[in-house]
Write a protein that holds these residues in place. Structure first.
Motif, PDB file in Angstrom:
ATOM      1  N   LYS A 191      33.311  44.442 -13.826  1.00 59.93           N
ATOM      2  CA  LYS A 191      34.528  44.111 -14.558  1.00 59.93           C
ATOM      3  C   LYS A 191      34.176  43.945 -16.021  1.00 59.93           C
ATOM      4  O   LYS A 191      33.098  43.467 -16.376  1.00 59.93           O
ATOM      5  N   GLU A 192      35.148  44.338 -16.856  1.00 62.21           N
ATOM      6  CA  GLU A 192      34.936  44.296 -18.297  1.00 62.21           C
ATOM      7  C   GLU A 192      35.650  43.086 -18.897  1.00 62.21           C
ATOM      8  O   GLU A 192      36.803  42.801 -18.575  1.00 62.21           O
ATOM      9  N   LEU A 193      34.939  42.371 -19.764  1.00 58.32           N
ATOM     10  CA  LEU A 193      35.439  41.190 -20.454  1.00 58.32           C
ATOM     11  C   LEU A 193      35.206  41.377 -21.948  1.00 58.32           C
ATOM     12  O   LEU A 193      34.605  42.374 -22.365  1.00 58.32           O
ATOM     13  N   THR A 194      35.630  40.405 -22.764  1.00 54.49           N
ATOM     14  CA  THR A 194      35.496  40.562 -24.215  1.00 54.49           C
ATOM     15  C   THR A 194      35.059  39.265 -24.873  1.00 54.49           C
ATOM     16  O   THR A 194      35.585  38.192 -24.562  1.00 54.49           O
ATOM     17  N   ILE A 195      34.093  39.374 -25.785  1.00 58.78           N
ATOM     18  CA  ILE A 195      33.754  38.293 -26.711  1.00 58.78           C
ATOM     19  C   ILE A 195      34.448  38.617 -28.033  1.00 58.78           C
ATOM     20  O   ILE A 195      34.142  39.641 -28.653  1.00 58.78           O
ATOM     21  N   PRO A 196      35.395  37.795 -28.482  1.00 57.92           N
ATOM     22  CA  PRO A 196      36.085  38.082 -29.742  1.00 57.92           C
ATOM     23  C   PRO A 196      35.214  37.732 -30.936  1.00 57.92           C
ATOM     24  O   PRO A 196      34.197  37.033 -30.804  1.00 57.92           O
ATOM     25  N   PRO A 197      35.599  38.172 -32.131  1.00 56.96           N
ATOM     26  CA  PRO A 197      34.834  37.818 -33.332  1.00 56.96           C
ATOM     27  C   PRO A 197      35.080  36.371 -33.731  1.00 56.96           C
ATOM     28  O   PRO A 197      35.981  35.698 -33.216  1.00 56.96           O
ATOM     29  N   VAL A 232      31.810  42.967 -22.859  1.00 60.50           N
ATOM     30  CA  VAL A 232      30.998  42.295 -21.844  1.00 60.50           C
ATOM     31  C   VAL A 232      31.285  42.932 -20.488  1.00 60.50           C
ATOM     32  O   VAL A 232      32.442  43.178 -20.142  1.00 60.50           O
ATOM     33  N   THR A 233      30.237  43.218 -19.733  1.00 60.39           N
ATOM     34  CA  THR A 233      30.418  43.795 -18.406  1.00 60.39           C
ATOM     35  C   THR A 233      29.640  42.967 -17.396  1.00 60.39           C
ATOM     36  O   THR A 233      28.435  42.763 -17.546  1.00 60.39           O
ATOM     37  N   LEU A 234      30.354  42.482 -16.388  1.00 68.55           N
ATOM     38  CA  LEU A 234      29.748  41.700 -15.311  1.00 68.55           C
ATOM     39  C   LEU A 234      29.596  42.595 -14.093  1.00 68.55           C
ATOM     40  O   LEU A 234      30.567  43.181 -13.611  1.00 68.55           O
ATOM     41  N   PHE A 235      28.370  42.721 -13.597  1.00 72.40           N
ATOM     42  CA  PHE A 235      28.062  43.515 -12.415  1.00 72.40           C
ATOM     43  C   PHE A 235      27.764  42.576 -11.253  1.00 72.40           C
ATOM     44  O   PHE A 235      26.868  41.713 -11.353  1.00 72.40           O
ATOM     45  N   LEU A 236      28.491  42.754 -10.157  1.00 73.19           N
ATOM     46  CA  LEU A 236      28.304  41.925  -8.972  1.00 73.19           C
ATOM     47  C   LEU A 236      28.252  42.809  -7.736  1.00 73.19           C
ATOM     48  O   LEU A 236      28.859  43.896  -7.706  1.00 73.19           O
TER      49      LEU A 236
END
Length: 457
Positions: A191-197, A232-236
């Motif tokens: 799943k793809e997530l994001t760290i904002p500036p 950000v990508t979380l692999f599970l």
């Protein structure tokens, strides 16, 4: 249809780049894309791992005359920043110095740059055209506009499939002639997530690195974007191994459950992702698989390249680079052969063994990223690898260097890497450091087993 007309299916990264290269060579290129124009519609999010641009990809962009435009949007990554469970940080450089780095590029920005270059080169691109059926014998294809379900029939002489891992053209070619299609899926998804500036538009963590939170059978990674964000990508695992207690997609379903996971295993990342729960619940998990075909072309009527021919898992950062290398190889083969049947056969013969090699290396690199980057044996082998590179620069060339900073054929890189790994494992077995190594004996082994590598040194 004219003798110099080509129809491309798919206007993603490979299709757009190929449209540039072939248009520059005088082909009349028409491209059909199932999605809308990203310059108007905006780009689909939640399903696209950020891309790592390496020398192979840059070489293809140079050939198309678009490297400078792309590099203005790229962010340098000089190595892996390893985030320990205790919050510790360790930078593991990819190469010897900042001359050996990779570049993070955002898929949407890159696609738009290539689309605009394709149109400037003379290609015609039609959006909202999903390939439905193909009659290869009659030279007709039907495309559907999913906005109103209206069909659009076209006539073609030759189809080129650059429409990705779910290729509709490949499905039609398989229906026509078999091709031995098989896909091996990993038991992991992402799943793809994001760290904002930051408030002033800066990066919240080190910008010039690929961040990895390795946790055994699962991991999190983050790649920088030029606007100050991180993808950000979380692999599970899809299912936890019996008795392991590992998190998995079957057990982490809600925003509350993913927050608990981050609190336990990715505590230093949690404050960086303010929309964690929303992103988790809105973005569907992405599948990870390796596609194998017995052949890639149907005489001179159709050919596949990139993910449509050899989709791979993303853990070596070479999917895009390999696809771009395909584009150059196909254009070169079409230059070198009068008939497209011969050109496609030559292209397949040249690229298929190399695609198989990088597919294997990508699978292997997943284990390295999640399990080995913080392992003492691995770190000692890496130390010896760099020492042997310094002593024998034309022979002992690190695996990552051959794949990423050079254009050594993937099959050659795999063969040499296997020999080099055996040397490293044997030389470091039972050791905690390199003190007392028999460097003369190692030199003899290197010279006996590894011929000089063209372009190294």
């Amino acid at each position: 249809m004219g003798a110099r007309e080509l129809t491309l299916i798919g206007a993603g990264l490979a299709g757009s780049l190929l449209a540039v290269l072939l248009s520059q060579r005088g082909w009349k290129v028409t491209v059909y894309e199932r999605r809308g124009d990203p310059r108007i519609k905006g780009y689909e999010s939640g399903r696209s791992i950020n891309l790592a641009l390496a020398e192979r990809g840059r070489h293809a962009l140079r050939a198309a005359g678009v490297e400078d435009a792309v590099m203005r949007q790229a962010v340098m990554m000089r190595g892996r920043m390893i985030h320990g469970l205790d919050g510790s940080l360790q930078l593991q450089r990819y190469g010897r110095d900042d001359s050996e780095v990779i570049w993070s590029v955002h898929r949407a920005d890159l696609n738009i740059t290539l689309l605009e270059a394709a149109e400037r080169a003379g290609a015609t691109i039609h959006f909202h055209r999903r390939l439905h059926t193909v009659d290869f014998d009659a030279g007709y294809a039907r495309l559907i506009d999913d906005r109103d379900d209206q069909p659009h029939d076209i006539r073609f002489a030759t189809l080129i499939g650059s429409d990705g891992a779910g290729s509709a053209l490949r499905a039609e070619m398989v229906r026509k002639a078999g091709f031995g299609e098989r896909t091996e899926f990993l038991d992991h998804s992402y799943k793809e997530l994001t760290i904002p500036p930051t408030a002033d538009g800066g990066f919240r963590i080190e910008a010039n690195a690929l961040h990895i939170w390795p946790r055994g059978r699962y991991m999190c990674i983050a790649l920088p974007n030029d606007e100050g964000t991180f993808t950000v990508t979380l692999f599970l695992p899809n299912q936890a191994a019996p008795g392991s207690g590992d998190p998995c997609f079957a057990s982490v379903r809600s925003g509350a459950e993913v927050r608990a996971l981050f609190e336990r295993d990715f505590a230093d990342a949690l404050p960086l992702i303010p929309d964690l729960e929303r992103d988790w619940e809105q973005h569907p998990p992405g599948l990870l698989g390796t596609l194998y075909l017995d052949r890639w072309h149907l005489d001179g009527r159709a050919v596949l390249l990139g993910d449509a021919a050899h989709a791979m898992v993303p853990f070596h950062g070479q999917g895009m680079n390999c696809a771009f290398e395909d584009c150059v190889a196909l254009a070169d083969a079409m230059d070198a052969h009068v008939g497209l049947k011969d050109a496609f056969a030559a292209f397949e013969a040249r690229r298929k063994p190399n695609a198989a090699a990088i597919q294997a290396m990508a699978l292997e690199n997943y284990v390295e990223m999640r399990d080995r980057v913080d392992d003492p044996d691995f770190l000692l082998q890496r130390e010896l690898e760099l020492a042997l590179q310094q002593r024998h620069p034309n022979r002992f060339v690190p695996h990552y260097t051959m794949v990423t900073f050079m254009r050594t054929p993937y099959a050659v890189a795999l063969e040499r890497s296997e020999i080099q790994r055996a040397i490293l494992v044997a030389a470091t077995r039972g050791r905690r450091d390199l003190e007392g190594l028999d460097w003369e004996a190692l030199a003899r082994t290197v010279h006996e087993q590894l011929p000089v590598l063209e372009g190294a040194g």
